[in-house]
Design a protein around this motif. Structure first.
Motif, PDB file in Angstrom:
ATOM      1  N   GLY A   6       0.623  -1.578   0.372  1.00 41.84           N
ATOM      2  CA  GLY A   6      -0.017   0.064   0.048  1.00 41.84           C
ATOM      3  C   GLY A   6       0.908   1.448  -0.092  1.00 41.84           C
ATOM      4  N   GLY A   7       0.401   2.555  -0.634  1.00 38.22           N
ATOM      5  CA  GLY A   7       0.661   3.699  -0.290  1.00 38.22           C
ATOM      6  C   GLY A   7      -0.063   4.526  -1.125  1.00 38.22           C
ATOM      7  N   THR A   8       0.700   5.779  -0.966  1.00 34.45           N
ATOM      8  CA  THR A   8      -0.133   6.912  -1.435  1.00 34.45           C
ATOM      9  C   THR A   8       0.116   6.978  -2.884  1.00 34.45           C
ATOM     10  OG1 THR A   8       0.767   8.114   0.698  1.00 34.45           O
ATOM     11  CG2 THR A   8      -0.929   9.302  -1.523  1.00 34.45           C
ATOM     12  N   PHE A   9       1.506   6.549  -3.184  1.00 34.53           N
ATOM     13  CA  PHE A   9       1.762   6.342  -5.179  1.00 34.53           C
ATOM     14  C   PHE A   9       1.069   8.050  -5.720  1.00 34.53           C
ATOM     15  CE2 PHE A   9       0.449   2.633  -3.414  1.00 34.53           C
ATOM     16  CZ  PHE A   9       1.833   1.597  -3.759  1.00 34.53           C
ATOM     17  N   ASP A  10       1.649   8.680  -4.827  1.00 36.16           N
ATOM     18  CA  ASP A  10       1.656  10.449  -5.277  1.00 36.16           C
ATOM     19  C   ASP A  10       2.732  11.260  -6.419  1.00 36.16           C
ATOM     20  OD1 ASP A  10      -0.230  12.951  -5.971  1.00 36.16           O
ATOM     21  OD2 ASP A  10       0.185  12.772  -3.523  1.00 36.16           O
ATOM     22  N   PRO A  11       2.827  10.515  -7.229  1.00 34.56           N
ATOM     23  CA  PRO A  11       2.978   9.710  -8.191  1.00 34.56           C
ATOM     24  C   PRO A  11       3.765   8.270  -8.320  1.00 34.56           C
ATOM     25  CG  PRO A  11       4.435  11.037  -9.240  1.00 34.56           C
ATOM     26  CD  PRO A  11       4.529  11.399  -7.932  1.00 34.56           C
ATOM     27  N   ILE A  12       3.431   7.374  -8.481  1.00 34.85           N
ATOM     28  CA  ILE A  12       4.042   5.860  -8.307  1.00 34.85           C
ATOM     29  C   ILE A  12       5.244   6.371  -9.045  1.00 34.85           C
ATOM     30  CG2 ILE A  12       2.537   5.085 -10.572  1.00 34.85           C
ATOM     31  CD1 ILE A  12       2.559   2.265  -8.898  1.00 34.85           C
ATOM     32  N   HIS A  13       5.633   5.444  -8.601  1.00 36.18           N
ATOM     33  CA  HIS A  13       7.158   5.734  -9.695  1.00 36.18           C
ATOM     34  C   HIS A  13       8.182   4.781  -9.120  1.00 36.18           C
ATOM     35  CE1 HIS A  13       9.553   5.788  -5.375  1.00 36.18           C
ATOM     36  NE2 HIS A  13       8.601   6.812  -4.831  1.00 36.18           N
ATOM     37  N   HIS A  14       9.889   4.537 -10.590  1.00 36.99           N
ATOM     38  CA  HIS A  14      10.119   3.351 -10.327  1.00 36.99           C
ATOM     39  C   HIS A  14      10.896   2.626  -8.912  1.00 36.99           C
ATOM     40  CE1 HIS A  14      11.072   3.904 -14.883  1.00 36.99           C
ATOM     41  NE2 HIS A  14      10.327   3.264 -14.612  1.00 36.99           N
ATOM     42  N   GLY A  15      11.095   3.552  -7.652  1.00 39.18           N
ATOM     43  CA  GLY A  15      11.489   2.937  -7.310  1.00 39.18           C
ATOM     44  C   GLY A  15      10.098   1.593  -6.266  1.00 39.18           C
ATOM     45  N   HIS A  16       9.039   2.622  -6.276  1.00 43.02           N
ATOM     46  CA  HIS A  16       7.563   1.441  -6.393  1.00 43.02           C
ATOM     47  C   HIS A  16       8.027   0.253  -6.488  1.00 43.02           C
ATOM     48  CE1 HIS A  16       6.054   5.525  -5.228  1.00 43.02           C
ATOM     49  NE2 HIS A  16       6.155   4.864  -3.716  1.00 43.02           N
ATOM     50  N   LEU A  17       7.727  -0.054  -8.303  1.00 45.25           N
ATOM     51  CA  LEU A  17       7.767  -0.930  -8.587  1.00 45.25           C
ATOM     52  C   LEU A  17       8.879  -1.860  -8.960  1.00 45.25           C
ATOM     53  CD1 LEU A  17       6.851   1.292 -12.085  1.00 45.25           C
ATOM     54  CD2 LEU A  17       5.126  -0.339 -11.019  1.00 45.25           C
ATOM     55  N   ARG A  18       9.840  -1.099  -8.548  1.00 44.24           N
ATOM     56  CA  ARG A  18      11.219  -2.117  -8.690  1.00 44.24           C
ATOM     57  C   ARG A  18      11.116  -2.914  -6.691  1.00 44.24           C
ATOM     58  NH1 ARG A  18      13.452  -5.093 -11.450  1.00 44.24           N
ATOM     59  NH2 ARG A  18      14.311  -6.183  -9.543  1.00 44.24           N
ATOM     60  N   LEU A  19      10.709  -2.097  -6.170  1.00 49.58           N
ATOM     61  CA  LEU A  19      10.548  -2.490  -4.585  1.00 49.58           C
ATOM     62  C   LEU A  19       9.606  -4.124  -4.988  1.00 49.58           C
ATOM     63  CD1 LEU A  19      11.106  -3.040  -1.525  1.00 49.58           C
ATOM     64  CD2 LEU A  19       9.115  -1.492  -1.685  1.00 49.58           C
TER      65      LEU A  19
END
Ligand code: ATP
Length: 216
Positions: A6-19
């Motif tokens: 979960g997260g705010t993803f404001d905005p989503i980025h490659h750090g989120h996607l890679r994790l």
């Protein structure tokens, strides 16, 4: 095993996607479910609406089969409490399916300020991802939970439905949504920090102060 991130993803980025992909590898699961928060209880208003952030996540995931988005928090009125989301998922999956919540150390450090945080270990396992510069304070409830419930092996999460805390230290990209928002607001491009379709959509929607005809 059902894994949510979960997260705010404001905005989503490659750090989120890679994790998310690191988690899928580390836990040997076919899919990680990204759960955007509708109304974040512990921070100010977001730069993009819930629907816009959801759209950006969908664009970011593209055709990656190991990632999917779960928009349940947007379909619930009011603030998005993780405990409510986990209760819903537990009701859907039954009492025996392992349920896993992924959280960075920055968010986990304030775990005891989450609503109904004491209920969470009875609903899910917690995977805590070490973020640089965000250690869990010694003597905090988060530190206590980790020491009392620590799992040493990802496979241990598969043998029970909930209750363990696993700390992972995968390679992370030093990217934050805050940094991306500031960059855009200052007229600078966030290219390569977030997928191109996300940046293109941010521009066309003029989010975070972006110009529609801005440079790529
Ligand atoms: P902000 O800068 O707005 O606080 P953020 O980039 O930290 O945003 P969030 O949506 O707040 O992203 O974070 C959701 C989850 O993703 C949190 O558990 C956070 O620890 C984790 N996370 C954020 N950025 C990264 C990153 N670069 N690598 C790994 N995990 C991250």
């Amino acid at each position: 095993m059902h894994v949510i991130y979960g997260g705010t993803f404001d905005p989503i980025h490659h750090g989120h996607l890679r994790l998310a992909l690191e988690i899928s590898d580390a836990l040997s699961v076919d899919q990680v479910h990204l759960v955007p928060c509708h109304i974040p209880p512990h921070r100010g208003s977001t730069g993009a609406t819930s629907e816009q952030r959801l759209e950006l996540i969908r664009l970011a995931i593209g055709g990656e089969s190991r990632l999917c988005v779960d928009d349940r928090e947007l379909r619930r009125a009011g603030a998005s409490f993780t405990a409510d989301t986990l209760r819903q998922l537990r009701a859907e999956s039954g009492p025996n399916q392992p349920l896993v919540m992924v959280v960075g150390t920055d968010a986990f450090a304030a775990f005891d300020r989450w609503r109904d945080w004491m209920d969470i270990p009875a609903l899910a396992h917690i995977v805590v991802v070490q973020r640089p510069g965000a250690d869990i304070p010694l003597g905090s409830e988060a530190a206590r939970l980790l020491s009392e419930r620590r799992a040493t092996d990802p496979d241990a999460l598969k043998t029970s439905p909930c209750g363990a805390v696993l700390q992972l230290d995968p390679p992370l990209l030093d990217i934050s949504a805050t940094g991306i928002r500031h960059r855009i607001a200052n007229g600078r491009s966030p290219r390569y920090l977030t997928p191109d379709p996300v940046w293109q959509r941010i521009q066309s929607l003029r989010l975070y102060g972006a110009c529609p005809a801005g440079n790529f």
